[in-house]
Design a protein around this motif. Structure first.
Motif, short mmCIF file in Angstrom:
data_model
loop_
_atom_site.label_atom_id
_atom_site.label_comp_id
_atom_site.label_asym_id
_atom_site.label_seq_id
_atom_site.Cartn_x
_atom_site.Cartn_y
_atom_site.Cartn_z
N TYR A 78 55.80 16.15 23.71
CA TYR A 78 56.98 15.40 23.13
C TYR A 78 56.53 14.00 22.54
O TYR A 78 55.50 13.65 22.42
N ILE A 86 61.98 13.36 22.57
CA ILE A 86 62.31 14.42 21.81
C ILE A 86 61.47 15.24 22.13
O ILE A 86 60.07 15.38 22.23
N ILE A 88 60.56 19.38 20.81
CA ILE A 88 60.44 20.42 19.55
C ILE A 88 60.60 21.86 20.18
O ILE A 88 59.48 22.21 20.84
N SER A 90 59.86 24.89 19.55
CA SER A 90 59.01 25.60 18.36
C SER A 90 58.60 27.11 18.73
O SER A 90 58.42 27.96 18.04
N GLU A 121 71.40 18.71 21.80
CA GLU A 121 70.71 19.23 20.65
C GLU A 121 71.00 18.38 19.51
O GLU A 121 72.15 17.87 19.24
N TYR A 128 67.96 15.28 12.28
CA TYR A 128 67.04 16.23 12.32
C TYR A 128 65.71 16.20 11.45
O TYR A 128 64.76 16.49 12.00
N PHE A 132 62.20 15.48 12.83
CA PHE A 132 61.14 16.87 12.32
C PHE A 132 59.97 15.88 11.73
O PHE A 132 58.72 16.35 11.83
N ALA A 135 57.90 14.48 14.26
CA ALA A 135 57.49 15.45 15.11
C ALA A 135 55.71 15.90 14.51
O ALA A 135 54.99 16.18 15.20
N TYR A 142 53.58 21.75 13.80
CA TYR A 142 55.19 21.84 13.83
C TYR A 142 55.40 22.53 12.50
O TYR A 142 56.34 23.10 12.25
N ILE A 158 65.84 21.01 17.82
CA ILE A 158 65.11 19.51 18.41
C ILE A 158 66.25 19.30 19.43
O ILE A 158 67.44 19.15 19.39
N ARG A 160 67.12 16.24 22.23
CA ARG A 160 66.98 14.66 22.80
C ARG A 160 67.25 14.58 23.94
O ARG A 160 68.42 14.97 24.49
#
Length: 164
Positions: A78, A86, A88, A90, A121, A128, A132, A135, A142, A158, A160
């Motif tokens: 995170y 946040i 992700i 993935s 989301e 976004y 990203f 991230a 990622y 993603i 939140r």
């Protein structure tokens, strides 16, 4: 134990870079999927979140199963965006979203690192893209996952987490 603040813009050192290189390698991916994800929850509890198997900080997400209604726990990487956390989704670049993503979309009330949150989301394209990019500063792998999922048409969600 309070959740450690992870600043995506923080300068990181050589040991972090070496750890990320290992994490992006085939052996590192195998290690992350089969070893670290099982041992990190214990390390989190034993050390109060101060020690992880790798250079990337993670914490346990406790959510409610989308179908089962059962309590589910998953250790996740995170970072923070202000006071929000946040995540992700993935799933290591696999074809399908991770189970915890579905859990949060059905039951947004959750705990992360033993703190209460509400999940939403991120759907705004500009937000976004901004998140990203942050991230990728936390874990450049990622981008590898995004490349894998683009082949299948899956966009990595993603989430939140806003403190309750």
């Amino acid at each position: 134990m309070p959740l450690r603040y992870v600043d995506p813009n923080r300068t990181r050192g050589r040991s972090y870079e070496r750890g990320v290189r290992f994490g992006r390698s085939p052996v590192g991916q195998l290690f992350a999927r089969h070893v670290a994800r099982r041992t990190d929850p214990y390390l989190f509890r034993l050390t109060g979140g101060r020690v992880n198997m790798g250079p990337i900080i993670n914490a346990p997400l406790v959510s409610t199963g989308a179908k089962s209604g059962q309590r589910r726990q998953t250790q996740l990487t995170y970072f923070h965006d202000g006071s929000d956390v946040i995540l992700i989704a993935s799933n290591y670049g696999k074809r399908r979203h991770p189970s915890w993503y579905f859990n949060l979309t059905v039951h947004p009330e959750c705990e992360f690192g033993d703190e209460p949150f509400t999940a939403t989301e991120v759907t705004d394209p500009e937000e976004y893209a901004r998140l990203f990019a942050l991230a990728e500063k936390v874990y450049p792998g990622y981008d590898d996952y995004r490349e894998k999922t683009s082949e299948t048409g899956r966009q990595i969600p993603i989430m939140r987490l806003t403190p309750r």
